[in-house]
Design an enzyme around this catalytic site. Structure first.
Site, PDB file in Angstrom:
ATOM      1  N   ASN A  13       0.791  -1.104  -0.005  1.00  0.00           N
ATOM      2  CA  ASN A  13       0.004   0.046  -0.136  1.00  0.00           C
ATOM      3  C   ASN A  13       0.896   1.351   0.011  1.00  0.00           C
ATOM      4  O   ASN A  13       1.431   1.603   1.071  1.00  0.00           O
ATOM      5  CB  ASN A  13      -0.828  -0.101   1.248  1.00  0.00           C
ATOM      6  CG  ASN A  13      -1.608   1.114   1.415  1.00  0.00           C
ATOM      7  OD1 ASN A  13      -1.764   2.022   0.549  1.00  0.00           O
ATOM      8  ND2 ASN A  13      -2.314   1.263   2.631  1.00  0.00           N
ATOM      9  N   TRP A  14       1.076   1.863  -1.091  1.00  0.00           N
ATOM     10  CA  TRP A  14       1.985   3.235  -1.288  1.00  0.00           C
ATOM     11  C   TRP A  14       1.404   4.240  -0.751  1.00  0.00           C
ATOM     12  O   TRP A  14       2.186   5.215  -0.496  1.00  0.00           O
ATOM     13  CB  TRP A  14       2.436   3.032  -2.893  1.00  0.00           C
ATOM     14  CG  TRP A  14       3.051   2.067  -3.420  1.00  0.00           C
ATOM     15  CD1 TRP A  14       3.562   0.647  -2.986  1.00  0.00           C
ATOM     16  CD2 TRP A  14       3.799   2.241  -4.565  1.00  0.00           C
ATOM     17  NE1 TRP A  14       4.098   0.033  -3.967  1.00  0.00           N
ATOM     18  CE2 TRP A  14       4.331   0.984  -5.065  1.00  0.00           C
ATOM     19  CE3 TRP A  14       3.737   3.134  -5.844  1.00  0.00           C
ATOM     20  CZ2 TRP A  14       5.022   0.537  -6.094  1.00  0.00           C
ATOM     21  CZ3 TRP A  14       4.637   2.766  -6.775  1.00  0.00           C
ATOM     22  CH2 TRP A  14       5.285   1.602  -7.126  1.00  0.00           C
ATOM     23  N   LYS A  15       0.054   4.281  -0.375  1.00  0.00           N
ATOM     24  CA  LYS A  15      -0.482   5.673   0.291  1.00  0.00           C
ATOM     25  C   LYS A  15      -0.287   6.593  -0.491  1.00  0.00           C
ATOM     26  O   LYS A  15      -0.127   6.512  -1.965  1.00  0.00           O
ATOM     27  CB  LYS A  15      -0.040   5.523   1.615  1.00  0.00           C
ATOM     28  CG  LYS A  15      -0.071   4.368   2.661  1.00  0.00           C
ATOM     29  CD  LYS A  15      -0.087   4.377   4.202  1.00  0.00           C
ATOM     30  CE  LYS A  15      -0.533   3.306   4.787  1.00  0.00           C
ATOM     31  NZ  LYS A  15      -0.498   3.349   6.171  1.00  0.00           N
ATOM     32  N   HIS A  99      -9.692   1.285   4.582  1.00  0.00           N
ATOM     33  CA  HIS A  99      -8.446   1.506   5.288  1.00  0.00           C
ATOM     34  C   HIS A  99      -8.748   2.292   6.278  1.00  0.00           C
ATOM     35  O   HIS A  99      -9.532   3.299   6.308  1.00  0.00           O
ATOM     36  CB  HIS A  99      -7.440   1.911   4.268  1.00  0.00           C
ATOM     37  CG  HIS A  99      -5.994   1.881   5.005  1.00  0.00           C
ATOM     38  ND1 HIS A  99      -5.885   2.650   5.879  1.00  0.00           N
ATOM     39  CD2 HIS A  99      -5.165   0.979   4.874  1.00  0.00           C
ATOM     40  CE1 HIS A  99      -4.610   2.658   6.313  1.00  0.00           C
ATOM     41  NE2 HIS A  99      -4.096   1.607   5.739  1.00  0.00           N
ATOM     42  N   GLU A 101      -7.218   4.950   7.647  1.00  0.00           N
ATOM     43  CA  GLU A 101      -6.990   6.337   7.377  1.00  0.00           C
ATOM     44  C   GLU A 101      -7.932   6.687   6.617  1.00  0.00           C
ATOM     45  O   GLU A 101      -8.393   7.983   6.946  1.00  0.00           O
ATOM     46  CB  GLU A 101      -5.844   6.175   6.430  1.00  0.00           C
ATOM     47  CG  GLU A 101      -4.421   6.091   7.291  1.00  0.00           C
ATOM     48  CD  GLU A 101      -3.025   5.298   6.482  1.00  0.00           C
ATOM     49  OE1 GLU A 101      -3.218   5.544   5.305  1.00  0.00           O
ATOM     50  OE2 GLU A 101      -2.188   5.232   7.189  1.00  0.00           O
ATOM     51  N   GLU A 171      -5.810  -5.111  10.459  1.00  0.00           N
ATOM     52  CA  GLU A 171      -4.838  -3.870  10.662  1.00  0.00           C
ATOM     53  C   GLU A 171      -5.078  -3.091  11.732  1.00  0.00           C
ATOM     54  O   GLU A 171      -5.992  -2.171  12.010  1.00  0.00           O
ATOM     55  CB  GLU A 171      -4.682  -2.912   9.401  1.00  0.00           C
ATOM     56  CG  GLU A 171      -4.498  -3.438   8.079  1.00  0.00           C
ATOM     57  CD  GLU A 171      -3.765  -2.539   7.118  1.00  0.00           C
ATOM     58  OE1 GLU A 171      -2.706  -2.905   6.692  1.00  0.00           O
ATOM     59  OE2 GLU A 171      -4.373  -1.388   6.899  1.00  0.00           O
ATOM     60  N   GLY A 177       2.155   2.092  10.790  1.00  0.00           N
ATOM     61  CA  GLY A 177       2.873   3.394  10.571  1.00  0.00           C
ATOM     62  C   GLY A 177       3.714   3.713  11.856  1.00  0.00           C
ATOM     63  O   GLY A 177       4.265   4.883  11.809  1.00  0.00           O
ATOM     64  N   SER A 217       2.834  -2.107  10.377  1.00  0.00           N
ATOM     65  CA  SER A 217       4.261  -2.150  10.649  1.00  0.00           C
ATOM     66  C   SER A 217       5.111  -3.360   9.981  1.00  0.00           C
ATOM     67  O   SER A 217       6.061  -3.770  10.809  1.00  0.00           O
ATOM     68  CB  SER A 217       4.781  -1.744  11.987  1.00  0.00           C
ATOM     69  OG  SER A 217       4.216  -0.461  12.258  1.00  0.00           O
ATOM     70  N   GLY A 238       2.681  -0.961   4.397  1.00  0.00           N
ATOM     71  CA  GLY A 238       2.543   0.288   3.805  1.00  0.00           C
ATOM     72  C   GLY A 238       4.119   0.854   3.688  1.00  0.00           C
ATOM     73  O   GLY A 238       4.506   0.607   2.873  1.00  0.00           O
ATOM     74  N   GLY A 239       4.754   1.240   4.824  1.00  0.00           N
ATOM     75  CA  GLY A 239       6.078   2.079   4.893  1.00  0.00           C
ATOM     76  C   GLY A 239       7.190   1.022   4.144  1.00  0.00           C
ATOM     77  O   GLY A 239       7.656   1.645   3.166  1.00  0.00           O
TER      78      GLY A 239
HETATM   79  P1  PGA Z   1       2.198   0.353   7.529  1.00  0.00           P
HETATM   80  O1  PGA Z   1       0.989   0.465   6.796  1.00  0.00           O
HETATM   81  O2  PGA Z   1       3.183  -1.147   7.251  1.00  0.00           O
HETATM   82  O3  PGA Z   1       3.054   1.468   7.192  1.00  0.00           O
HETATM   83  O4  PGA Z   1       2.186   0.303   8.991  1.00  0.00           O
HETATM   84  C1  PGA Z   1       0.125  -0.662   6.574  1.00  0.00           C
HETATM   85  C2  PGA Z   1      -0.858  -0.077   6.016  1.00  0.00           C
HETATM   86  O5  PGA Z   1      -1.493   1.002   6.520  1.00  0.00           O
HETATM   87  O6  PGA Z   1      -1.671  -0.606   5.120  1.00  0.00           O
END
Ligand code: PGA
Length: 259
Positions: A13-15, A99, A101, A171, A177, A217, A238-239
């Site tokens: 997930n490149w956000k 998600h 967010e 999640e 994050g 994470s 994500g990251g």
């Molecule tokens: P993260 O994000 O790996 O940076 O914690 C995961 C996500 O939000 O899908």
């Protein structure tokens, strides 16, 4: 009751990261390392603006394309939204929905996520449906209550066939994050609970075939213990998905587990 087939899915997930040139560069790096991908499935979910560019780079490779959000109507006066047929046309097979967010900053609810899942499935997209509790909810011992409400809410009115065609991502909001990962046993316990909820609402067969990803994470250092857990069928990253070496290393870990 774990999943019957142990194939693993790793999604990035490149956000809200990467311009067109940066996205192409990242995708090219990932393609260079793609010969390790054999038994697992690797999905890239870049922002809308670079879907076309990434689609061109990963065309005729094993990578699959996904989006990070979708609207539930096919077309019309919905300024700023993107529809399921538009995602299909640019080459997406997957779409992340609900998600945390999006729930936190853009007002998404289980009801709107439910509409998005139905629309995505109708267009032949595989939704990656996110659920997860906040730190406060976990500390208050409400994790199961929250997960139950979310799972029942997002799956409302979905047929057996629909649930067979989607993916769930657990999640925990506090792990996203933050560098704080759920303990593998704790994550596995929630995954098992999600499977149990699906078993009750659908059938053992639907539940045992459901792919449940863990997210929060995940990186090359913690992926192995998480992916070894019986009820964890992959990761939503994500990251670490923005660093080609890290993402490829997680895929390589997945490959060594399913081999
Ligand atoms: P993260 O994000 O790996 O940076 O914690 C995961 C996500 O939000 O899908």
């Amino acid at each position: 009751m774990a999943k019957l087939d142990r194939s693993l899915l790793i999604a990035g997930n490149w956000k809200m990261n990467k311009t067109v040139n940066e996205a192409k560069e990242l995708a090219e790096e990932l393609v260079k390392g793609s010969n390790i991908i054999r038994a697992s499935t690797a999905v890239l979910c870049p922002p809308f603006t670079v879907l076309g560019a990434v689609a061109s780079v990963i065309e005729s490779t094993v990578y699959r394309l996904g989006a990070q959000n979708v609207f539930w109507e096919d077309s019309g006066a919905f300024t700023g939204e993107v529809s399921p047929p538009m995602l299909r046309a640019v080459g997406c097979q997957y779409v992340i929905v609900g998600h945390s967010e999006r729930r936190q900053y853009f007002g998404e609810t289980d009801a709107s996520v439910n509409r998005k899942i139905k629309a995505a499935l109708h267009s032949g997209l595989t939704p990656i449906v996110c659920v997860g509790e906040t730190l406060q909810e976990r500390e208050d011992g409400k994790t199961h209550d929250v997960i139950k409400k979310q799972i029942n809410g997002v799956l409302e009115g979905l047929t057996d066939e629909a649930v067979r065609s989607l993916i769930v991502a657990y999640e925990p909001v506090w792990a996203i994050g933050t560098g704080m990962t759920a303990e593998p046993e704790d994550a596995d316990e929630v995954h098992a609970y999600i499977r149990e909820l699906v078993n009750i609402a659908y059938s053992p067969d639907v539940s045992q075939n459901l792919t449940i990803l863990y997210g929060g994470s995940v990186n090359e250092s913690n992926a192995e213990t998480l992916l070894y857990m019986n009820n964890i069928d992959g990761a939503l990253i994500g990251g670490a998905s923005l660093k080609p070496e890290s993402f490829l290393q997680v895929i390589s870990t997945a490959e060594s587990i399913v081999a």
